[in-house]
Scaffold this motif. Sequence first.
Motif, PDB file in Angstrom:
ATOM      1  N   GLN A 112       0.846  -1.204   0.000  1.00  0.00           N
ATOM      2  CA  GLN A 112       0.000   0.000   0.000  1.00  0.00           C
ATOM      3  C   GLN A 112       0.880   1.252   0.000  1.00  0.00           C
ATOM      4  O   GLN A 112       1.918   1.280   0.643  1.00  0.00           O
ATOM      5  CB  GLN A 112      -0.916  -0.001   1.230  1.00  0.00           C
ATOM      6  CG  GLN A 112      -1.998  -1.074   1.157  1.00  0.00           C
ATOM      7  CD  GLN A 112      -2.694  -1.279   2.490  1.00  0.00           C
ATOM      8  OE1 GLN A 112      -2.067  -1.216   3.534  1.00  0.00           O
ATOM      9  NE2 GLN A 112      -3.983  -1.524   2.453  1.00  0.00           N
ATOM     10  N   THR A 113       0.434   2.269  -0.717  1.00  0.00           N
ATOM     11  CA  THR A 113       1.222   3.502  -0.796  1.00  0.00           C
ATOM     12  C   THR A 113       0.381   4.693  -0.323  1.00  0.00           C
ATOM     13  O   THR A 113      -0.847   4.670  -0.434  1.00  0.00           O
ATOM     14  CB  THR A 113       1.688   3.746  -2.256  1.00  0.00           C
ATOM     15  OG1 THR A 113       0.560   3.585  -3.125  1.00  0.00           O
ATOM     16  CG2 THR A 113       2.790   2.782  -2.647  1.00  0.00           C
ATOM     17  N   PRO A 114       1.065   5.744   0.225  1.00  0.00           N
ATOM     18  CA  PRO A 114       0.341   6.857   0.855  1.00  0.00           C
ATOM     19  C   PRO A 114      -0.634   7.590  -0.060  1.00  0.00           C
ATOM     20  O   PRO A 114      -1.544   8.255   0.421  1.00  0.00           O
ATOM     21  CB  PRO A 114       1.466   7.807   1.283  1.00  0.00           C
ATOM     22  CG  PRO A 114       2.692   6.992   1.317  1.00  0.00           C
ATOM     23  CD  PRO A 114       2.519   5.891   0.340  1.00  0.00           C
ATOM     24  N   ASP A 115      -0.475   7.485  -1.360  1.00  0.00           N
ATOM     25  CA  ASP A 115      -1.364   8.195  -2.270  1.00  0.00           C
ATOM     26  C   ASP A 115      -2.698   7.470  -2.422  1.00  0.00           C
ATOM     27  O   ASP A 115      -3.622   7.991  -3.034  1.00  0.00           O
ATOM     28  CB  ASP A 115      -0.694   8.357  -3.643  1.00  0.00           C
ATOM     29  CG  ASP A 115      -0.229   7.012  -4.186  1.00  0.00           C
ATOM     30  OD1 ASP A 115       0.443   6.275  -3.431  1.00  0.00           O
ATOM     31  OD2 ASP A 115      -0.561   6.695  -5.343  1.00  0.00           O
ATOM     32  N   ARG A 116      -2.813   6.262  -1.835  1.00  0.00           N
ATOM     33  CA  ARG A 116      -4.067   5.511  -1.966  1.00  0.00           C
ATOM     34  C   ARG A 116      -4.798   5.471  -0.642  1.00  0.00           C
ATOM     35  O   ARG A 116      -4.176   5.307   0.403  1.00  0.00           O
ATOM     36  CB  ARG A 116      -3.760   4.099  -2.453  1.00  0.00           C
ATOM     37  CG  ARG A 116      -3.128   4.100  -3.840  1.00  0.00           C
ATOM     38  CD  ARG A 116      -3.036   2.728  -4.345  1.00  0.00           C
ATOM     39  NE  ARG A 116      -4.221   1.962  -3.913  1.00  0.00           N
ATOM     40  CZ  ARG A 116      -4.687   0.911  -4.549  1.00  0.00           C
ATOM     41  NH1 ARG A 116      -4.110   0.518  -5.631  1.00  0.00           N
ATOM     42  NH2 ARG A 116      -5.733   0.256  -4.095  1.00  0.00           N
ATOM     43  N   PRO A 117      -6.149   5.611  -0.682  1.00  0.00           N
ATOM     44  CA  PRO A 117      -6.905   5.676   0.581  1.00  0.00           C
ATOM     45  C   PRO A 117      -6.747   4.446   1.473  1.00  0.00           C
ATOM     46  O   PRO A 117      -6.832   4.547   2.692  1.00  0.00           O
ATOM     47  CB  PRO A 117      -8.361   5.850   0.127  1.00  0.00           C
ATOM     48  CG  PRO A 117      -8.377   5.726  -1.347  1.00  0.00           C
ATOM     49  CD  PRO A 117      -6.992   5.815  -1.862  1.00  0.00           C
ATOM     50  N   ASP A 118      -6.484   3.256   0.857  1.00  0.00           N
ATOM     51  CA  ASP A 118      -6.378   2.064   1.707  1.00  0.00           C
ATOM     52  C   ASP A 118      -5.109   2.061   2.562  1.00  0.00           C
ATOM     53  O   ASP A 118      -4.950   1.231   3.452  1.00  0.00           O
ATOM     54  CB  ASP A 118      -6.516   0.774   0.886  1.00  0.00           C
ATOM     55  CG  ASP A 118      -5.417   0.621  -0.157  1.00  0.00           C
ATOM     56  OD1 ASP A 118      -4.559   1.521  -0.263  1.00  0.00           O
ATOM     57  OD2 ASP A 118      -5.413  -0.413  -0.860  1.00  0.00           O
ATOM     58  N   PHE A 119      -4.213   2.996   2.297  1.00  0.00           N
ATOM     59  CA  PHE A 119      -2.993   3.119   3.108  1.00  0.00           C
ATOM     60  C   PHE A 119      -3.353   3.434   4.563  1.00  0.00           C
ATOM     61  O   PHE A 119      -2.732   2.931   5.498  1.00  0.00           O
ATOM     62  CB  PHE A 119      -2.120   4.237   2.522  1.00  0.00           C
ATOM     63  CG  PHE A 119      -0.740   4.351   3.140  1.00  0.00           C
ATOM     64  CD1 PHE A 119       0.233   3.380   2.914  1.00  0.00           C
ATOM     65  CD2 PHE A 119      -0.406   5.448   3.931  1.00  0.00           C
ATOM     66  CE1 PHE A 119       1.503   3.497   3.467  1.00  0.00           C
ATOM     67  CE2 PHE A 119       0.863   5.574   4.486  1.00  0.00           C
ATOM     68  CZ  PHE A 119       1.821   4.596   4.253  1.00  0.00           C
ATOM     69  N   TYR A 120      -4.364   4.293   4.733  1.00  0.00           N
ATOM     70  CA  TYR A 120      -4.766   4.706   6.082  1.00  0.00           C
ATOM     71  C   TYR A 120      -6.132   4.164   6.527  1.00  0.00           C
ATOM     72  O   TYR A 120      -6.419   4.135   7.716  1.00  0.00           O
ATOM     73  CB  TYR A 120      -4.836   6.233   6.164  1.00  0.00           C
ATOM     74  CG  TYR A 120      -3.517   6.957   6.033  1.00  0.00           C
ATOM     75  CD1 TYR A 120      -2.463   6.687   6.897  1.00  0.00           C
ATOM     76  CD2 TYR A 120      -3.331   7.929   5.047  1.00  0.00           C
ATOM     77  CE1 TYR A 120      -1.263   7.381   6.792  1.00  0.00           C
ATOM     78  CE2 TYR A 120      -2.134   8.624   4.942  1.00  0.00           C
ATOM     79  CZ  TYR A 120      -1.100   8.347   5.815  1.00  0.00           C
ATOM     80  OH  TYR A 120       0.081   9.029   5.709  1.00  0.00           O
ATOM     81  N   ASP A 121      -6.985   3.792   5.562  1.00  0.00           N
ATOM     82  CA  ASP A 121      -8.347   3.378   5.930  1.00  0.00           C
ATOM     83  C   ASP A 121      -8.368   2.040   6.689  1.00  0.00           C
ATOM     84  O   ASP A 121      -7.423   1.259   6.615  1.00  0.00           O
ATOM     85  CB  ASP A 121      -9.227   3.251   4.679  1.00  0.00           C
ATOM     86  CG  ASP A 121      -9.894   4.577   4.326  1.00  0.00           C
ATOM     87  OD1 ASP A 121      -9.776   5.530   5.119  1.00  0.00           O
ATOM     88  OD2 ASP A 121     -10.533   4.654   3.252  1.00  0.00           O
TER      89      ASP A 121
END
Length: 344
Positions: free
Chosen positions: A206-215
Motif C-alpha cells: 500500500q502507498t500513501p497516495d491511496r486511501p487504503d494506506f490509512y483506511d
Amino acid sequence: MRLLAIETSCDETSAAVLDGAGDEVVLRSLVILSQDVHAIFGGVVPEMASRAHLTAIVPVVERALMDAGGHGFDGVAVTNGPGLVGALLVGVSYAKALAFARGVPVVGVHHMEGHLFATALEHRGAVPPFTALLVSGGHTLLLDVERWGRYRLLGRTRDDAAGEAFDKVAKLLGLPYPGGPHIERLAAVSHSGGFHFARPMLRRDQTPDRPDFYDFSFSGLKTAVLKAVHASPNLDGDRGAIARAFQDALVDTLVAKTERAARQFTRRRVVLGGGVACNATLVAAMRERFDGRGVEVFAPSPRLATDNAAMIARAGLFHLERGERSALDLSAFATQPLPGLVAA
Ligand code: KG4
Ligand code: ZN
C-alpha cells in the motif's frame, strides 16, 4: 471562563464544569451516569436511552454544578452530534434552555472533536501538532492535527468501527455488552493457540497516495471470527484463544496505520481517544512500536476515554474562545462532518 458542558449522545448522561483559558484549564467537576439497562438487550436501545437521559439530565447537571462549588457559569457547551438524535436532543434542549435563562452563550460541539481534546485534560503534552487515533463504538478516525481546529482526515473505517467490532465479536463469543472490556480481560489471560486472523486492509504494497494506506475495515475480521466460532467443536475451550487472536489482529492494524501517519507527517506525538483507548493492550502496543523513536504516545484514563462531558467542555472552550456561538435554533444531528477538516 467557567464552562458548563453536557453530553448525552449515546448511553451516558454526563455534565462537567471546566475553568480556564486556552490550554490552561482546570476540571472542577465531572459526573457520568451510565445507563446499564442496555446490557440486558445486548446493545443501546435508542428510545430507552432518550427516556433515561430525560430522567437523569437535571440531577446530573445539578450535581456537576454543586461539585464545582457554585451555580455560576459563563457559557454552555453541548454535544449536538453525531449520535442518537433523541438522546442528543435531551442535552441540546436543556443546554439551550439553561443558556437562555442565564443569558450566557451556548455552543454545539462535535462528539468526536470532544474525544480529540479529552487527553489534553490530563496530559499537558497532548497538544498539537500530533497524530490522532480516535477509536470509539461508532467511529474510527486517523487524523493529522496541525493545530486545534485544523484536522486532516487521513483514514476512517469503511464499515464497522473498532469498538463496534469489539462489541459484535463479544456477542459472537457469548460475552456481555459492551464487549470491549470483556474481550480485553479474556485476551489478557489467553494465548491465540491455533487461531490467526488476517490483519484487515494492511498490506506492505500500500502507498500513501491511496486511501487504503490509512483506511480501516473490520467487518471481514468479524466474519472470520464468526467462521472460527462456527467451526469450533468446543467454544468454551476456544473462547479465550479466539478473543486473543481477534484483539491481536485489530490492535496490530490500528498500530500499523497510526505509525504510517506519524511517520508520513513526522509527528513526535500520538494521541489516542475514544472508548477503545481504554484497552491497555492497544496502548502498550502503540508505546512499544514508537519506543526509542522519539515519539510520545498519550492515552486518556478510562474515565476520559469513554463518553464524558469534560471533553465536550474542553472542545467547547476552544470554540467559544474563538468567538463561535450557536443560535437558539441549534439542532441535533445523527451524522455530522468533523469541523475544521482540511483537504488531505
Ligand atoms: O467512546 P465511547 O465511550 O462511545 C462512543 O462514542 O461510541 O466508546 C464505547 C466503545 C464500545 O464499543 C466499547 O466496547 C469500547 O468502547 N471499549 C473498549 C474497551 N472499553 C470500552 N474496547 C476495547 N477494550 C476496552 N477495554
Ligand atoms: Zn464517544
